[in-house]
Design a protein around this motif. Structure first.
Motif, PDB file in Angstrom:
ATOM      1  N   ASN A  28       0.579  -1.246   0.076  1.00 48.67           N
ATOM      2  CA  ASN A  28       0.015  -0.057   0.031  1.00 48.67           C
ATOM      3  C   ASN A  28       0.834   1.326  -0.014  1.00 48.67           C
ATOM      4  O   ASN A  28       0.189   2.508   0.050  1.00 48.67           O
ATOM      5  CB  ASN A  28      -0.873   0.079   1.210  1.00 48.67           C
ATOM      6  N   LEU A  29       2.235   1.036  -0.082  1.00 51.13           N
ATOM      7  CA  LEU A  29       2.964   2.208  -0.131  1.00 51.13           C
ATOM      8  C   LEU A  29       3.138   2.410  -1.698  1.00 51.13           C
ATOM      9  O   LEU A  29       3.207   1.812  -2.573  1.00 51.13           O
ATOM     10  CB  LEU A  29       4.332   1.850   0.369  1.00 51.13           C
ATOM     11  N   SER A  30       3.478   4.036  -1.868  1.00 51.26           N
ATOM     12  CA  SER A  30       3.710   4.500  -3.325  1.00 51.26           C
ATOM     13  C   SER A  30       5.358   4.004  -3.668  1.00 51.26           C
ATOM     14  O   SER A  30       6.025   3.531  -2.654  1.00 51.26           O
ATOM     15  CB  SER A  30       3.608   6.016  -3.593  1.00 51.26           C
ATOM     16  N   ALA A  31       5.623   3.883  -4.886  1.00 44.06           N
ATOM     17  CA  ALA A  31       7.049   3.602  -4.873  1.00 44.06           C
ATOM     18  C   ALA A  31       7.859   4.586  -4.356  1.00 44.06           C
ATOM     19  O   ALA A  31       8.904   4.090  -3.879  1.00 44.06           O
ATOM     20  CB  ALA A  31       7.006   3.844  -6.699  1.00 44.06           C
ATOM     21  N   PHE A  67       9.312  -1.359  -9.898  1.00 40.39           N
ATOM     22  CA  PHE A  67       8.415  -0.211  -9.694  1.00 40.39           C
ATOM     23  C   PHE A  67       9.077   0.931  -9.515  1.00 40.39           C
ATOM     24  O   PHE A  67       8.567   2.321  -9.521  1.00 40.39           O
ATOM     25  CB  PHE A  67       7.950  -0.404  -8.240  1.00 40.39           C
ATOM     26  N   ALA A  68      10.459   1.141  -9.962  1.00 42.95           N
ATOM     27  CA  ALA A  68      11.019   2.541  -9.927  1.00 42.95           C
ATOM     28  C   ALA A  68      12.281   2.239 -10.890  1.00 42.95           C
ATOM     29  O   ALA A  68      12.854   1.142 -10.810  1.00 42.95           O
ATOM     30  CB  ALA A  68      11.454   2.960  -8.569  1.00 42.95           C
ATOM     31  N   PHE A  92      14.908  -0.911 -11.736  1.00 41.95           N
ATOM     32  CA  PHE A  92      15.410  -0.959 -13.077  1.00 41.95           C
ATOM     33  C   PHE A  92      16.799   0.036 -12.836  1.00 41.95           C
ATOM     34  O   PHE A  92      16.365   1.184 -12.700  1.00 41.95           O
ATOM     35  CB  PHE A  92      14.435  -0.604 -14.024  1.00 41.95           C
ATOM     36  N   ILE A  93      18.134  -0.497 -12.753  1.00 40.70           N
ATOM     37  CA  ILE A  93      19.001   0.218 -12.609  1.00 40.70           C
ATOM     38  C   ILE A  93      19.936   0.740 -13.925  1.00 40.70           C
ATOM     39  O   ILE A  93      20.091  -0.159 -14.553  1.00 40.70           O
ATOM     40  CB  ILE A  93      19.977  -0.364 -11.556  1.00 40.70           C
ATOM     41  N   HIS A 117       6.706   0.227 -17.718  1.00 36.28           N
ATOM     42  CA  HIS A 117       5.402   0.911 -17.038  1.00 36.28           C
ATOM     43  C   HIS A 117       6.163   1.445 -15.719  1.00 36.28           C
ATOM     44  O   HIS A 117       4.981   1.458 -14.847  1.00 36.28           O
ATOM     45  CB  HIS A 117       4.163   0.099 -16.759  1.00 36.28           C
ATOM     46  N   CYS A 118       7.113   1.926 -15.524  1.00 40.89           N
ATOM     47  CA  CYS A 118       7.817   2.449 -14.367  1.00 40.89           C
ATOM     48  C   CYS A 118       7.195   4.039 -14.194  1.00 40.89           C
ATOM     49  O   CYS A 118       7.376   4.585 -15.337  1.00 40.89           O
ATOM     50  CB  CYS A 118       9.246   2.408 -14.450  1.00 40.89           C
ATOM     51  N   LYS A 119       6.852   4.308 -13.232  1.00 41.13           N
ATOM     52  CA  LYS A 119       6.264   5.704 -12.957  1.00 41.13           C
ATOM     53  C   LYS A 119       7.132   6.619 -12.171  1.00 41.13           C
ATOM     54  O   LYS A 119       6.782   7.689 -11.867  1.00 41.13           O
ATOM     55  CB  LYS A 119       4.920   5.850 -12.358  1.00 41.13           C
TER      56      LYS A 119
END
Length: 220
Positions: A28-31, A67-68, A92-93, A117-119
């Motif tokens: 439930n946490l944002s990225a 997620f990032a 994704f590094i 779809h990383c935001k």
């Protein structure tokens, strides 16, 4: 009687949902909050090393859903998965000395944003960055190798060159200005990133890693 039972059932249902929410934690946490929470664990020397199980490895054979995106320096002291306490398939590094960003790096970020779809994109600088130090100490001399291209990149940044004499006394500020330049570059990158940023569908922010305490501060 039916109303009383119905009300009681609602209470049970609410408590169950609340309990499930508490147990699910990171879900439930944002990225950005997931990165902050992970770094807090790391800095407090209490990492949980998530997503390293055999099951996770098998899940990732078919596809990935990071997620990032983290654009980081190649420095061995700044491994993003560790300092953010994340695991396989989470981040994704893109890593280059001085977290410099060129065509290949932008293309890699575009792939993560368009296809994975990383935001969220983080441009991460760090204390005692060797690439920034090399620029500040260059004194106009040219390296006879490809390191010069990294020095030239940092030296081309208006944010840096406009106050370069002051920055020689403040390398920390130089690192942060280098990050600021990277964020600005990505936010204005077309045709993919800028339109998404303008529509608030993509967040690109800078961050700084402190080697002394293991903490990351974010420029939100």
């Amino acid at each position: 009687m039916k109303k009383i039972l119905s009300f009681a059932a609602l209470i049970v249902l609410f408590n169950s949902c609340q309990h499930a929410t508490e147990n699910n934690g990171d879900m439930n946490l944002s990225a950005l909050n997931k990165l902050k929470a992970g770094n807090e664990r790391f800095a407090e020397d209490s990492p949980v090393h998530p997503d390293e199980t055999l099951k996770r490895k098998q899940e990732l054979k078919k596809e990935q859903h990071p997620f990032a995106v983290v654009v980081s320096c190649s420095d061995s002291r700044v491994p993003p998965e560790l300092i953010f306490d994340q695991g396989l398939g989470d981040l994704f590094i893109i890593r280059t000395a001085g977290n410099v960003i060129g065509t290949y790096e932008v293309g890699s970020i575009e792939y993560a944003v368009e296809h994975l779809h990383c935001k969220l994109v983080i441009v991460l600088g760090h204390q005692s960055c060797g690439a920034v130090k090399a620029f500040l100490e260059s004194k106009g001399e040219k390296h006879q190798d490809h390191i010069q291209s990294i020095v030239d990149y940092i030296g081309s940044e208006q944010e840096v060159t406009s106050i370069v004499d002051s920055l020689k006394k403040n390398p920390l500020l130089a690192v942060k200005l280098n990050v600021k330049h990277g964020v600005k570059l990505l936010k204005n990158s077309t045709p993919v990133l800028k339109p998404l940023v303008d529509k608030a569908e993509l967040n690109i922010i800078g961050a700084y890693y402190n080697l002394d305490n293991g903490k990351v501060s974010f420029e939100e």
